[in-house]
Scaffold this active site. Structure first.
Site, short mmCIF file in Angstrom:
data_model
loop_
_atom_site.label_atom_id
_atom_site.label_comp_id
_atom_site.label_asym_id
_atom_site.label_seq_id
_atom_site.Cartn_x
_atom_site.Cartn_y
_atom_site.Cartn_z
N THR A 130 0.88 -1.17 0.00
CA THR A 130 0.00 0.00 0.00
C THR A 130 0.91 1.22 0.00
OG1 THR A 130 -1.81 -1.11 1.15
CG2 THR A 130 -1.76 1.28 1.26
N LYS A 143 -7.35 1.54 -3.22
CA LYS A 143 -7.05 1.16 -1.83
C LYS A 143 -7.29 2.34 -0.89
CE LYS A 143 -5.53 -1.28 1.65
NZ LYS A 143 -4.23 -1.96 1.72
N LYS A 148 -0.36 5.33 8.44
CA LYS A 148 0.47 5.50 7.23
C LYS A 148 -0.42 5.58 5.99
CE LYS A 148 1.96 2.24 4.82
NZ LYS A 148 1.60 1.55 3.55
#
Length: 300
Positions: A110, A185, A253
């Protein structure tokens, strides 16, 4: 995951592949590739982890990403962030230096849409193909081979990678050109942030009201309030169990990537920004590695 895995794999021709990064996601993902019959070479920053993987799945290890990628038709990768990704892809020991013309790099990290487009362009100059392919489903999805994979990149590269990637996936879908997988995502993480906060508030409210929340979730989980988070995290939230799953540090994050992208595209994310601050509170409680469902701890 271990070699007694009961996953049934769709038959595909055995391919020489590599997997870079053997964390809680990458270790079982690479294992599914080996169990599906592919010839897998792995690289991990910790050589001991790579040796442990090879001992369990009878694959090969390599000391650098370049050597792992040498001869592979597809190189899969799952590392921590943009910088980690660049470190295993670029440079004299990076995967691109070892890949043969026409080979495909499939990145399950990711990361930002920007780094996906950067590496896609760098790959094209070398005659290589790059697909950004972040995943959803967490550690359990990786172990069970049931990840949802969101892809961006050229259709031909995606079509070639999909049959192999289905070894660890239940859905492997192209959403558009380079970067589209990472953007999808981000949408996923925005949804999760809001859902988990709402579920936390609902459980805490019900507990304060004296309800049997396990029974309540069982009932409302059959109606419009149902969600993956409720089905898979509701009971552990009630029990105050968070030592598993997708870590708060990693969620923050990911949300940082979301906010960076929102600055560029003008999206307004007031609820997501608030939940991100709630996750900062969880970190301050010592919950950096707790599952994201630990948001409820703030309400106790």
């Amino acid at each position: 995951m271990n070699s007694t895995n009961s996953r049934i794999y769709e038959p595909t021709p055995a391919r020489p592949v590599a997997f870079l990064g053997l964390g809680v996601m990458g270790f079982p993902m690479a294992g599914h590739l080996a169990l599906a019959g592919h010839q897998v070479t792995v690289y991990n920053r910790s050589a001991a982890k790579a040796a442990a993987w090879a001992g369990e799945f009878r694959g090969r290890t390599a000391p650098t990403p370049r050597e792992a990628a040498s001869g592979a038709e597809i190189v899969f990768c799952c590392v921590g962030n943009d910088d980690d990704l660049r470190s295993v892809v670029l440079g004299p020991d990076g995967a691109f230096a070892g890949m043969k013309a026409g080979a495909i790099f499939v990145d399950h990290t990711t990361a930002s849409a920007d780094v996906a487009r950067e590496l896609y362009a760098a790959g094209r100059q070398l005659g290589l193909q790059f697909v950004d392919a972040p995943v959803s489903g967490g550690q359990a999805g990786a172990q069970n081979g049931l990840l949802t994979v969101m892809c961006g990149g050229d259709a031909a590269a995606f079509d070639a990678a999909k049959p192999v990637g289905m070894a660890f996936s239940r859905a492997f879908t192209r959403l558009g050109d380079s970067g589209a997988g990472q953007l999808t995502k981000m949408v996923n993480q925005i949804c999760i942030a809001g859902l988990v906060q709402a579920l936390s508030e609902a459980i805490a409210f019900g507990q304060n009201a004296g309800l049997d929340m396990a029974q309540v979730l069982d009932v409302i989980g059959k109606g419009a309030a149902q969600s993956w988070q409720m089905d898979n995290r509701g009971k552990t939230m009630i029990a105050g169990q968070f030592d598993f799953g997708f870590a708060v540090d990693w969620m923050r994050k990911d949300l940082g990537l979301v906010f960076d992208e929102a600055k560029r595209n003008g999206a307004r994310l007031p609820v997501t920004a608030l939940v991100d601050q709630f996750y900062a509170d969880v970190q301050a409680l010592g919950g950096q590695r707790w599952d994201t469902s630990s948001l409820i701890r703030r309400l106790k």
